[in-house]
Design a protein around this motif. Structure first.
Motif, mmCIF file in Angstrom:
data_model
loop_
_atom_site.group_PDB
_atom_site.id
_atom_site.type_symbol
_atom_site.label_atom_id
_atom_site.label_comp_id
_atom_site.label_asym_id
_atom_site.label_seq_id
_atom_site.Cartn_x
_atom_site.Cartn_y
_atom_site.Cartn_z
ATOM 1 N N LEU A 19 0.829 -1.206 0.000
ATOM 2 C CA LEU A 19 0.000 0.000 0.000
ATOM 3 C C LEU A 19 0.868 1.262 0.000
ATOM 4 N N GLU A 20 1.895 1.258 0.835
ATOM 5 C CA GLU A 20 2.787 2.424 0.890
ATOM 6 C C GLU A 20 3.538 2.611 -0.423
ATOM 7 N N LYS A 23 3.492 5.573 -3.321
ATOM 8 C CA LYS A 23 4.642 6.359 -3.767
ATOM 9 C C LYS A 23 4.788 6.292 -5.283
ATOM 10 N N LEU A 24 4.495 5.131 -5.861
ATOM 11 C CA LEU A 24 4.516 4.998 -7.319
ATOM 12 C C LEU A 24 3.440 5.888 -7.949
ATOM 13 N N LYS A 25 2.288 5.953 -7.315
ATOM 14 C CA LYS A 25 1.219 6.828 -7.811
ATOM 15 C C LYS A 25 1.702 8.276 -7.848
ATOM 16 N N LEU A 26 2.456 8.693 -6.842
ATOM 17 C CA LEU A 26 2.985 10.061 -6.818
ATOM 18 C C LEU A 26 3.993 10.282 -7.941
ATOM 19 N N ILE A 27 4.839 9.295 -8.192
ATOM 20 C CA ILE A 27 5.801 9.392 -9.304
ATOM 21 C C ILE A 27 5.045 9.594 -10.616
ATOM 22 N N ASN A 28 3.896 8.938 -10.735
ATOM 23 C CA ASN A 28 3.064 9.036 -11.942
ATOM 24 C C ASN A 28 2.078 10.208 -11.879
ATOM 25 N N GLU A 34 -3.635 9.192 -2.429
ATOM 26 C CA GLU A 34 -4.471 9.497 -1.266
ATOM 27 C C GLU A 34 -5.449 8.366 -0.966
ATOM 28 N N ALA A 35 -5.927 7.683 -1.989
ATOM 29 C CA ALA A 35 -6.817 6.536 -1.783
ATOM 30 C C ALA A 35 -6.062 5.402 -1.081
ATOM 31 N N LEU A 36 -4.804 5.198 -1.459
ATOM 32 C CA LEU A 36 -4.001 4.165 -0.801
ATOM 33 C C LEU A 36 -3.671 4.572 0.630
ATOM 34 N N LEU A 37 -3.468 5.862 0.870
ATOM 35 C CA LEU A 37 -3.239 6.353 2.233
ATOM 36 C C LEU A 37 -4.478 6.095 3.092
ATOM 37 N N ALA A 38 -5.659 6.296 2.527
ATOM 38 C CA ALA A 38 -6.901 6.040 3.270
ATOM 39 C C ALA A 38 -7.023 4.554 3.608
ATOM 40 N N ARG A 39 -6.612 3.693 2.700
ATOM 41 C CA ARG A 39 -6.629 2.249 2.988
ATOM 42 C C ARG A 39 -5.651 1.919 4.104
ATOM 43 N N LEU A 40 -4.469 2.531 4.053
ATOM 44 C CA LEU A 40 -3.474 2.314 5.112
ATOM 45 C C LEU A 40 -3.997 2.799 6.452
ATOM 46 N N ASP A 41 -4.733 3.892 6.450
ATOM 47 C CA ASP A 41 -5.288 4.423 7.689
ATOM 48 C C ASP A 41 -6.209 3.401 8.348
ATOM 49 N N LYS A 42 -6.961 2.672 7.544
ATOM 50 C CA LYS A 42 -7.861 1.644 8.076
ATOM 51 C C LYS A 42 -7.081 0.419 8.560
ATOM 52 N N VAL A 43 -6.020 0.069 7.840
ATOM 53 C CA VAL A 43 -5.212 -1.107 8.191
ATOM 54 C C VAL A 43 -4.399 -0.845 9.457
ATOM 55 N N CYS A 44 -3.883 0.359 9.583
ATOM 56 C CA CYS A 44 -3.017 0.734 10.706
ATOM 57 C C CYS A 44 -3.869 1.401 11.784
ATOM 58 N N THR A 45 -4.575 0.621 12.542
ATOM 59 C CA THR A 45 -5.520 1.118 13.530
ATOM 60 C C THR A 45 -4.903 2.159 14.456
ATOM 61 N N PHE A 46 -3.723 1.906 14.953
ATOM 62 C CA PHE A 46 -3.069 2.827 15.875
ATOM 63 C C PHE A 46 -1.871 3.503 15.221
#
Length: 148
Positions: A100-101, A105-110, A117-129
């Motif tokens: 996900l991370e 970062k690849l999305k940003l390169i592109n 930001e969509a992948l960051l939102a997914r990470l936010d859900k996965v990384c509870t704390f």
């Protein structure tokens, strides 16, 4: 005094039991994972790619993630190949924090800020704390935005 002795005896027996339970062999990472991570840490991405390709563990999310990472970081980078392997890693394990991370970062390169930001939102859900992967991608997005 008798109570202290019994309490101490009970404590010693419990410690002994817990140690006995810990004597099972520890599962270690497969050689391909250890070796490719060492190559990546040494920034020997072409070597890591060869090690991963030799292992051919296509059903492993870690394998796909590390191959994607190595393809993205090598010179010249193979961004199309990297994306393919990140997608494969996330198909196997939709919550794979590393994929996900790195895919973010690849999305940003592109220049795909909404995708990152969509992948960051997914990470936010996965990384509870919270987790390092979330913090790293969030920082990369902030740097990206500050350059625009």
């Amino acid at each position: 005094m008798k109570k202290i002795f019994l309490a101490a005896l009970w404590f010693i027996s419990m410690v002994g039991l817990s140690q006995a339970a810990d004597t099972a062999p520890i599962k270690s990472d497969p050689a391909w994972l250890t070796e490719s991570r060492a190559s990546i840490k040494a920034e020997k991405y072409d070597q890591a790619i060869k090690q991963l390709q030799a292992a051919n563990e296509t059903s492993s999310a870690d394998w796909n993630n590390l191959l994607g990472y190595s393809l993205r970081k090598k010179q010249p980078p193979d961004l199309v190949g990297a994306e393919k392997y990140y997608q494969a890693a996330l198909k196997i394990d939709p919550n794979h924090r590393g994929a996900l991370e790195y895919y973010g970062k690849l999305k940003l390169i592109n220049n795909d800020l909404p995708g990152a930001e969509a992948l960051l939102a997914r990470l936010d859900k996965v990384c509870t704390f919270g987790c390092e992967e979330y913090s790293d991608l969030k920082e990369a997005i902030q740097k990206y935005k500050s350059r625009k």
